[in-house]
Structures are given as structure tokens and as C-alpha cells.
Design a protein around this motif. Structure first.
Motif, PDB file in Angstrom:
ATOM      1  N   TYR A   1      23.513 -20.260  -2.490  1.00 24.61           N
ATOM      2  CA  TYR A   1      24.840 -21.041  -2.873  1.00 24.61           C
ATOM      3  C   TYR A   1      24.368 -21.994  -3.945  1.00 24.61           C
ATOM      4  O   TYR A   1      24.613 -21.914  -5.328  1.00 24.61           O
ATOM      5  CB  TYR A   1      25.770 -22.214  -2.116  1.00 24.61           C
ATOM      6  N   HIS A   2      23.496 -22.694  -4.316  1.00 23.35           N
ATOM      7  CA  HIS A   2      22.771 -23.454  -5.353  1.00 23.35           C
ATOM      8  C   HIS A   2      22.182 -22.806  -6.254  1.00 23.35           C
ATOM      9  O   HIS A   2      22.519 -23.153  -7.713  1.00 23.35           O
ATOM     10  CB  HIS A   2      22.290 -24.493  -4.213  1.00 23.35           C
TER      11      HIS A   2
ATOM     12  N   TRP B   1      23.123 -19.739  -6.998  1.00 22.30           N
ATOM     13  CA  TRP B   1      24.057 -18.895  -8.008  1.00 22.30           C
ATOM     14  C   TRP B   1      24.727 -19.833  -8.550  1.00 22.30           C
ATOM     15  O   TRP B   1      25.699 -19.708  -9.442  1.00 22.30           O
ATOM     16  CB  TRP B   1      25.421 -18.557  -6.780  1.00 22.30           C
ATOM     17  N   ASN B   2      24.921 -21.479  -8.189  1.00 24.84           N
ATOM     18  CA  ASN B   2      25.853 -22.241  -9.200  1.00 24.84           C
ATOM     19  C   ASN B   2      25.172 -23.061 -10.316  1.00 24.84           C
ATOM     20  O   ASN B   2      25.758 -22.817 -11.764  1.00 24.84           O
ATOM     21  CB  ASN B   2      25.710 -23.684  -8.461  1.00 24.84           C
TER      22      ASN B   2
ATOM     23  N   PHE C   1      28.120 -14.885   4.024  1.00 30.26           N
ATOM     24  CA  PHE C   1      27.799 -15.919   2.994  1.00 30.26           C
ATOM     25  C   PHE C   1      27.202 -15.218   1.674  1.00 30.26           C
ATOM     26  O   PHE C   1      28.482 -15.932   0.971  1.00 30.26           O
ATOM     27  CB  PHE C   1      26.004 -16.307   3.349  1.00 30.26           C
ATOM     28  N   ARG C   2      27.406 -14.786   1.245  1.00 31.26           N
ATOM     29  CA  ARG C   2      27.435 -13.895   0.170  1.00 31.26           C
ATOM     30  C   ARG C   2      28.157 -13.761  -0.400  1.00 31.26           C
ATOM     31  O   ARG C   2      29.025 -13.673  -1.411  1.00 31.26           O
ATOM     32  CB  ARG C   2      25.826 -13.077   0.225  1.00 31.26           C
TER      33      ARG C   2
ATOM     34  N   VAL D   1      29.942 -16.778  -1.136  1.00 29.62           N
ATOM     35  CA  VAL D   1      29.999 -17.267  -2.214  1.00 29.62           C
ATOM     36  C   VAL D   1      29.891 -16.493  -3.645  1.00 29.62           C
ATOM     37  O   VAL D   1      30.671 -16.836  -4.697  1.00 29.62           O
ATOM     38  CB  VAL D   1      27.943 -16.951  -2.748  1.00 29.62           C
TER      39      VAL D   1
ATOM     40  N   PHE E   1      32.555 -19.439   6.876  1.00 27.93           N
ATOM     41  CA  PHE E   1      32.439 -19.702   5.143  1.00 27.93           C
ATOM     42  C   PHE E   1      33.579 -19.390   4.437  1.00 27.93           C
ATOM     43  O   PHE E   1      34.173 -18.792   4.715  1.00 27.93           O
ATOM     44  CB  PHE E   1      31.130 -18.908   4.749  1.00 27.93           C
TER      45      PHE E   1
ATOM     46  N   ARG F   1      35.643 -20.802   0.679  1.00 26.39           N
ATOM     47  CA  ARG F   1      35.834 -21.980  -0.618  1.00 26.39           C
ATOM     48  C   ARG F   1      37.801 -22.449  -0.162  1.00 26.39           C
ATOM     49  O   ARG F   1      37.088 -23.276  -0.793  1.00 26.39           O
ATOM     50  CB  ARG F   1      36.119 -20.466  -1.814  1.00 26.39           C
TER      51      ARG F   1
ATOM     52  N   PRO G   1      28.381 -26.979   1.856  1.00 22.80           N
ATOM     53  CA  PRO G   1      29.073 -25.876   0.448  1.00 22.80           C
ATOM     54  C   PRO G   1      29.397 -25.128   1.685  1.00 22.80           C
ATOM     55  O   PRO G   1      28.526 -24.626   2.309  1.00 22.80           O
ATOM     56  CB  PRO G   1      28.207 -25.883  -0.524  1.00 22.80           C
ATOM     57  N   LEU G   2      30.293 -24.521   1.372  1.00 19.60           N
ATOM     58  CA  LEU G   2      31.301 -23.532   1.827  1.00 19.60           C
ATOM     59  C   LEU G   2      31.499 -23.404   3.288  1.00 19.60           C
ATOM     60  O   LEU G   2      31.811 -22.239   3.389  1.00 19.60           O
ATOM     61  CB  LEU G   2      30.584 -22.136   0.919  1.00 19.60           C
ATOM     62  N   THR G   3      30.824 -24.392   4.074  1.00 16.31           N
ATOM     63  CA  THR G   3      30.795 -24.238   5.400  1.00 16.31           C
ATOM     64  C   THR G   3      31.609 -25.539   5.869  1.00 16.31           C
ATOM     65  O   THR G   3      31.016 -26.851   6.682  1.00 16.31           O
ATOM     66  CB  THR G   3      29.280 -23.929   5.388  1.00 16.31           C
TER      67      THR G   3
END
Length: 818
Positions: free
Chosen positions: A528-529, A531-532, A594-595, A598, A647, A649, A672-674
């Protein structure tokens, strides 16, 4: 083509049939040479001699990996299938056993036309191979991942007489950080080159211009002369579209002196080209012909011809726009990938190489880093066809060793030849966007390492100036340096590969403006981090997880545990790295769900943690993931708390269990997202509803209790294949309940029976610490799933696979072979 040459080619085809081909070979300058090899694993004296008695040796069809074959002594608890607790390869090599082995092959040839060259090309032999023809030593090739060619012509027996090729392969000691395989694990080709011929490695196809209205395809073609007399030919270049229509043409008269190599460059203009991109991987065919103008009866005939698949595209990489392909920005959704094929070991069957790329594409990846070596040619051809971007990597070590018997022993003498081999073979693949010269090289910032970097960069640019050059570097685990010491190395490269250093992206951009970066390796939990950063920083062009697929070796680096050390590799019986998004047999693992969220492929995913022993706390390795699965089948856990992670958004998650709302949570910025829940287990159906900030439902995910195992479901990747000994069929073997749902807690022994025109290539499961034979007609499912891989025997007909297990309904599946 002259009658004499036609007669000779026909004779050649018949002669080649005599040593074991089951069908008539096409009349080509290059033929697969994979069949009827004799094999023995032993350190033999004299096996290179043509009269060596090999009557007791096994006959096999390449590709072949002996390290994955069952070891003797299966009644010994330290030996299970090919896995040996005290293997010299240790956990690094997945506890398999290497050693020395021999391959031998007999063949005959007819009389050759004057000036004809006969050569042998090995696509990959792991490792330290020696080759003899009729007792004459042709050479040694240490590196296990690059192709090499030997000229057989001076040493061939008289026409019609027996020739014997002998190959000795050494895979000894601790020579790799992962499972490398052993033997002639890629294809072998027999080359029949006319006296005046095109040099395949001397052909370079580039795109000086690639726009929507017009493109220029530049073809640099090398050709070599015969042994006597200047040859006068016409070089003809034709570009064909996918239907075979010629869309561009060029030609030039050439004179080739004896023994010389002549290079001609031609430019072809293509109007309104179909551009190659990951979303539309359109391929043209470049046909290059040498036309013989000396034939008085015909205006010209082809003395030699090559066809090369060609993608027209324009790639740009800079710190302001990032990576663009044909002017469109592309973010690299990447995964690192080792070269093994799971249950098949390192054997590079064409279908196995294709399937890897297909799985990567299906699970959302658009880029692969070939870690840490050049891949097979079929792998790259598939990436071209499917639109998968590739970072083609050369080495895992240079002069400084990572293990005592690894490639560092040969690097100084061989690096230039091996780098040339990789670039010259691969440079015409449109899928390749960067060359990587190494991975976590210990000496990369030393003066000696910087000198090597300069030499490599110079050599690559001499051979291909169209692509960026990169290297994957980490935080100097091997040297007491600061991260900033990488600056000297990165300054020599076009793009900086950051292994596990995504937190430094923004800091380094301020410190070194203009640097282009990407995550050459990242931990799954950091997605997550990381990819941000890719989405928010223009100079960060992508992220490559370690790793995309599970692989053999580096045993258990992706483990979780409730006691002991949570980092590093695991001891026997672990043999699988267990850090992949995709498991060893091709199925999704929890981090892949999870991917999906994301990357925006899914609105919601839900996983349930396996029961955590009381009084303990889970420790997850750096490369690992919590031990959770998409399942609501937990017998014996009634009324006990289960950890559920959702998971998404979305803003809010609502859990409904058997039509009762049991929990609601807002997704917090701190996780995040969780959204994480602890709810008492009740058998039935668990559903997660996800809502946006306005209260609109944006996604639903359901997990349902599976009943007791009732039967077996077989699903083949193909129901019809060609009658070719290189063909494979992958059959998923799932234990299912009465409604056809996979039973996720079914770890059951199953028996396999195969009839018809195939043999068992491999069978097993994805379990990372359940060593077993992959070559026996049985498997034990892991979480309800297994895999059987069938290999065609080269004859047309039918294949039937039957799978049975105690208390289960027997399953059958049929595959047609044509």
C-alpha cells in the motif's frame, strides 16, 4: 532452390528421423535437438568418448532437470522424494541434491554441401558444462543461464557414420541462493547453416520513429561469407502484418568476401502502424532473406532466411513524465520471478514458460523482473505476445561471492561473453524495457565495482543503445556503508532500482534531483505505501514485489510462526520460499487479494486468520503474510473468536453472519484499506458489505461454509493439445463438497492413473513444508487443492487422467491429442 539442395535437405530430414524424431522435421536451418538423449547421474571417467558403453543409461527427451527426481533411500526419514535434509544446497537450494551428470546423444548426417556449417546451440545448462563431439572437447560454459553455441563441422564423422555428443554438467556445492535446477534444462538446437548465411545474433531491429501516423523500422542485418570466392547476393527485408501482408519493403545488393562478416542497415517506413503496448501487444514479422542471384534459371532463390517477431513502440523514461510507452504513461505493476517451474523444477518446457506469464497477466501484473538471471527465449516470446513488460537481469553476483561455489568464480573471465549472449539474443524483444546488470552486488560502490559498472554499461550500449540500464541495490547489508554510497553507482545508470528502500524515494529526489527510481524489490506487506509512492511521485515508475510466484529454495522466507525467529529461511522440511502472491501450483495467496484492492481490481476482499494458539502472538517474516485464507470453514471453532480482515477502498464495512449483522467498522487511516474484526465463529455464511462515504454500497464479498468432502473436480488448462513431446497439460485437482465448493481444510491423499498418449510430468500441491515426490502418481492436497501435469508422448490419440481418494467420488478427464 536448386534440385541438389532440395535433394540434400530431403536427405537430411530422413537422416534426422533415423535418430528418433517421431514426425517429419520441417526443412529449417534450425531444428530442435531434444529427443533421444541418454542420461546418467555420476562422475564417470571416459564418458566423453564415442565408444563409451552407455547401455545402462536412461533415455529421455529434453528439457530435463535431474535435481527434482526422486533420490534413492525413501525409507530414510531424511530423504523424501528429491529432498534430502543434509543436502549441500541446504535451505538455499530447497534441500535438493546436485552433483555431476552426463548426457550423450547419437546421430548421423548425410554428405554436406561444400561450405556447410553444422553447429549445436544449448539454450541453458545448469551449470559448469563441458561438451564433446566424437571425443573432441568443444568447450566449457560455466554460467547456467546463458545460451552458447559450438561449431561441430570440423569434427563430424563421415556421412552416414555415427556421431556422439557428450555433455558433462556439474552442479556441486553451494552455488546458488535459490533452487537453480540441474542439467540440460532448456532446449538444444541443431543449426544447419548454408555457406553464406545470416547471423542471427547480428540482427538488430529498432524503431527510430514510432508514431501513430508513421513509424520507421530500422533493421541491421549481419551476414557471413563462405570459405572461398566473393558472393554476390541481394539482402531483402520485408515487414509483414499479422495477416501476412507485406506493409514495408527494402532491398540492397551485397558482396560478401570469404570469411568476412558484412552488416547492412535498412530503414522501412510504415504508415499508420499498429503500435505494440501492454494493452495491445501487436506483433509484425520481419522477414530477412539473402537472395542468391547466381541461379541462371531463376532470377533469385533464397540462400538463407530468418523471421523475427517485431513490435513497434516508443519507450521514454525520465524524472518528469516517468515511463511512457507510445506517449502514454505506464505504472509498472511488477513482480520478481525466479526461473523455476514449480513441480517441474527448472525444466523450461514451452508450456510451463507460457503459463507463468499467463498467470502473471491474469492476476494483474504488467511487468516482470527476471530475478536474477536471463530467462528462456520462450518466456520472452510469450511476454511479447501477451504484452508483459520485462526487466531482463544478467547477474546476482560479480567478483565477490554470495556462496562459495557460485558464479563469482568465473565472473572476471566470463562476464563480457555472458552479457553479450543475453543482449544479442534478447534485444529484438519489444517486451524488454530495461537491462539490469545485477542484484544486491556486494562490491557495487567500491572502486572495483564502479569500474565493472562502467565496463558493463559501455558494453550494453555498444550492443543496444535503445533501452535504459538499471541495477537493483539494497541498504548495504554486506558492507558498512551508508545508503548514500549508492549514489556513485546510480550515477552511472539510467534508472535506479531500490530493493526495500521505498521510504527513501522522496528524500533521494531532493538529494539527487533527476533520478528515476522504482521498487526493484518490496515486501508484500509494504504494498500500500510503496504503491502510493508510485502513484504520487512522477520519478518513481513502478514497484516489483518479492516475489510474484512461490519458488523452490530460499526455504520458508515468507513464513509466519508463533515461536522462534520470524526472519530468514526455515529448516527442513521447508523447501518452498512461500513468499509469492501466487502459490507453487498457480493459485492466489492472501497477499494477492490485498493487491487486487490496492491496484483497484476489486472493491472488497475478505480473509480469515487460522486459529491462533492461546497465549501466543504471530510473528510474520519480512517477506511473509499473516496466516489467513478466504475461508469460513472452521470445524471445532464454534463460539471461539476468529480474526476477519476486510480489504477495501470503501469507508465503512458491515459484516453479516447468517443474515444477522454482527459488526460494523469504519476503515481507519491508521490501518489503510483494512478493517479488522474479531467475531465468534458460527457455521454458515459470512458476508462483508462495503459502503462509500455517501452510504452507497460499492462491494460485497461472501465466504460460505463448505460441507464434508464428497468428490474430486478436475479442470484442465487445455482439452486439446498437439502430438508433441514438449506439450504439457495442467490439471487442477480440487477436493469439493456436494455443491462443488472447494473444501479448504481438505488435506487428503489421492491416487492418479494416466492412460493414453501421455506420461506424468509432475504432481503435487502448494504446501511449503510438505516435501514429497513430484514424480509419483499420487499427491496430497493442500487446502483442498493439488495439481497434476501431464506430458504428451508425441503420438496422436487421447489422454485420460483418473483421480481417486478414499470416500470420494472418482473423477476423470479426457484430453485430445492431435
Amino acid at each position: 532452390m536448386s534440385l541438389a539442395k532440395l535433394f540434400w535437405l530431403g536427405s537430411l530430414a530422413l537422416a534426422l528421423q533415423s535418430y528418433g524424431q517421431t514426425k517429419k522435421l520441417p526443412l529449417l536451418r534450425e531444428q530442435l535437438f531434444d529427443d533421444n538423449w541418454r542420461f546418467k547421474k555420476d562422475s564417470l571417467q571416459g564418458a566423453e568418448q564415442p565408444d563409451f558403453p552407455d547401455a545402462g543409461w536412461r533415455t529421455l527427451h529434453l528439457p530435463h532437470d535431474w535435481a527434482i527426481e526422486d533420490l534413492p533411500g525413501q525409507n530414510d526419514s531424511t530423504i523424501i522424494g528429491p529432498f534430502y535434509k543434509y543436502s549441500p544446497a541446504q535451505e538455499h537450494g530447497g534441500y535438493v541434491v546436485g552433483g555431476t551428470a552426463w548426457y550423450r546423444k547419437q546421430f548421423t548426417l548425410p554428405a554436406l554441401p561444400a561450405g556447410q556449417t553444422v553447429a549445436i546451440r544449448f539454450d541453458g545448462v545448469y551449470m559448469d558444462s563441458d561438451v564433446w563431439i566424437n571425443g573432441r572437447h568443444l568447450g566449457n560454459h560455466p554460467y547456467g543461464y546463458t545460451p552458447f553455441t559450438y561449431d561441430l563441422t570440423p569434427y563430424l564423422a563421415a556421412p552416414g557414420q555415427k556421431n556422439v555428443l557428450a555433455v558433462r554438467v556439474k552442479n556441486e556445492g553451494l552455488n546458488s541462493r535459490w533452487y537453480a535446477g540441474a542439467g540440460i534444462y532448456r532446449h538444444v538446437h541443431l543449426l544447419m547453416l548454408p555457406p553464406i548465411h545470416l547471423v542471427k545474433e547480428g540482427i538488430s531491429i529498432t524503431n527510430p520513429e514510432a508514431g501513430k501516423e508513421k513509424a520507421i523500422v530500422q533493421v541491421s542485418a549481419a551476414m557471413t561469407g563462405g570459405r572461398s570466392g566473393t558472393a554476390h547476393h541481394i539482402l531483402q527485408v520485408r515487414l509483414k502484418d499479422s495477416t501476412g501482408q507485406v506493409v514495408a519493403y527494402a532491398s540492397q545488393a551485397v558482396s560478401i568476401s570469404p570469411g568476412d562478416t558484412t552488416t547492412v542497415i535498412k530503414q522501412l517506413t510504415v504508415n499508420n502502424p499498429a503500435l505494440w503496448s501492454p494493452g495491445r501487444p501487436y506483433l509484425y514479422t520481419t522477414e530477412i532473406s539473402l537472395l542468391d542471384t547466381t541461379n541462371t534459371k531463376r532470377s533469385s532463390s533464397a540462400a538463407d532466411r530468418l523471421e523475427i517477431k517485431t513490435g513497434i513502440r516508443k519507450i521514454s523514461i525520465n524524472a518528469t513524465q516517468g515511463l511512457t510507452i507510445n506517449g502514454e504513461k505506464v505504472l509498472l505493476k511488477g513482480g520478481c520471478l525466479h526461473h523455476d517451474n514449480g513441480l517441474l523444477g527448472a525444466a523450461a518446457f514451452d508450456r510451463a514458460e507460457e503459463r507463468k506469464v499467463e498467470l502473471m497477466k491474469a492476476y494483474g501484473f504488467n511487468a516482470i523482473r527476471t530475478s536474477h538471471n536471463p530467462p528462456s527465449e520462450k518466456f520472452l516470446e510469450t511476454c511479447d505476445r501477451l504484452g508483459m513488460l520485462v526487466i531482463d537481469e544478467a547477474f546476482d553476483m560479480w567478483v565477490d561471492q554470495k556462496h562459495p561455489q557460485d558464479y563469482h568464480r568465473f565472473f572476471k573471465t566470463w562476464w563480457q561473453r555472458d552479457l553479450q549472449s543475453m543482449i544479442l539474443r534478447d534485444r529484438n524483444h519489444p517486451s524488454i524495457i530495461m537491462w539490469s546488470i545485477g542484484n544486491e552486488i556486494p562490491e557495487r560502490a567500491d572502486s572495483a565495482g564502479l569500474a565493472i559498472t562502467r565496463q558493463m554499461v559501455k558494453e550494453i550500449r555498444r550492443l543496444d543503445s535503445t533501452r535504459a540500464i538499471t541495477e537493483a541495490e539494497n541498504d548495504f547489508w554486506e558492507r558498512p556503508y551508508k545508503w548514500s554510497a549508492t549514489d556513485a553507482s546510480f550515477a552511472l545508470l539510467d534508472v535506479a532500482g531500490y530493493n526495500y528502500m521505498w521510504r527513501n524515494y522522496a528524500l533521494d529526489e531532493r538529494r539527487v534531483p533527476g533520478r528515476v527510481m522504482y521498487g526493484s524489490e518490496t515486501f508484500p506487506a509494504d504494498l500500500y505505501h510503496a504503491w502510493n509512492q508510485v502513484q504520487g511521485l512522477p520519478f518513481v515508475i513502478g514497484d516489483f514485489v518479492w516475489t510474484a510466484m512461490d519458488y523452490l529454495g530460499e526455504a520458508g522466507i515468507g513464513h509466519s510462526t508463533y515461536s522462534g525467529n520470524s526472519q530468514g529461511r526455515m529448516s527442513f522440511p521447508w523447501f518452498n520460499a512461500w513468499c509469492g502472491d501466487i502459490d507453487l501450483i498457480g493459485n492466489k495467496k492472501p497477499q494477492s487479494y490485498f493487491r487486487d484492492v490496492v491496484w483497484g481490481r476489486s472493491a472488497v476482499e475478505m480473509l480469515v486468520h487460522t486459529p491462533i494458539p492461546g497465549g501466543t502472538k504471530e510473528k510474520v517474516s519480512w517477506w511473509g503474510w499473516p496466516d489467513e485464507v478466504p475461508s469460513w470453514t472452521w470445524p471445532g471453532m464454534n463460539d471461539k473468536n476468529m480474526q476477519v480482515r476486510v480489504f477495501t477502498r470503501g469507508e465503512k464495512v458491515e459484516l453479516v453472519l447468517n443474515d444477522f449483522r454482527v459488526a460494523t467498522k469504519t476503515v481507519s487511516d491508521s490501518t489503510p484499506l483494512t478493517a479488522t474484526f474479531d467475531i465468534p465463529y458460527t457455521p454458515g455464511v459470512l458476508t462483508a458489505f462495503v459502503y462509500d462515504s455517501k452510504g452507497n454500497e460499492i462491494g460485497v464479498k461472501t465466504l460460505a461454509l463448505a460441507s464434508a468432502p464428497q468428490g474430486i473436480r478436475l479442470t484442465a488448462d487445455r482439452t486439446q493439445i498437439a502430438a508433441d513431446a514438449n506439450e504439457l497439460v495442467y490439471v487442477n485437482v480440487d477436493v469439493v463438497d456436494n455443491l462443488g465448493r472447494i473444501v479448504p481444510n481438505a488435506n487428503l491423499p489421492l491416487k492418479l492413473s494416466i492412460s493414453g498418449e501421455a506420461t506424468l510430468a509432475a504432481a503435487g500441491s502448494a504446501c511449503p513444508n510438505c516435501p514429497a515426490s513430484f514424480q509419483q502418481p499420487k499427491l496430497t492436497t493442500f487446502r483442498g487443492r493439488g495439481l497434476a501435469i501431464l506430458r504428451a508422448n508425441g503420438r496422436p490419440g487421447n489422454i485420460t487422467l483418473q483421480v481417486e481418494g478414499e470416500g470420494l467420488k472418482t473423477a476423470k478427464i479426457n484430453i485430445r491429442v492431435k
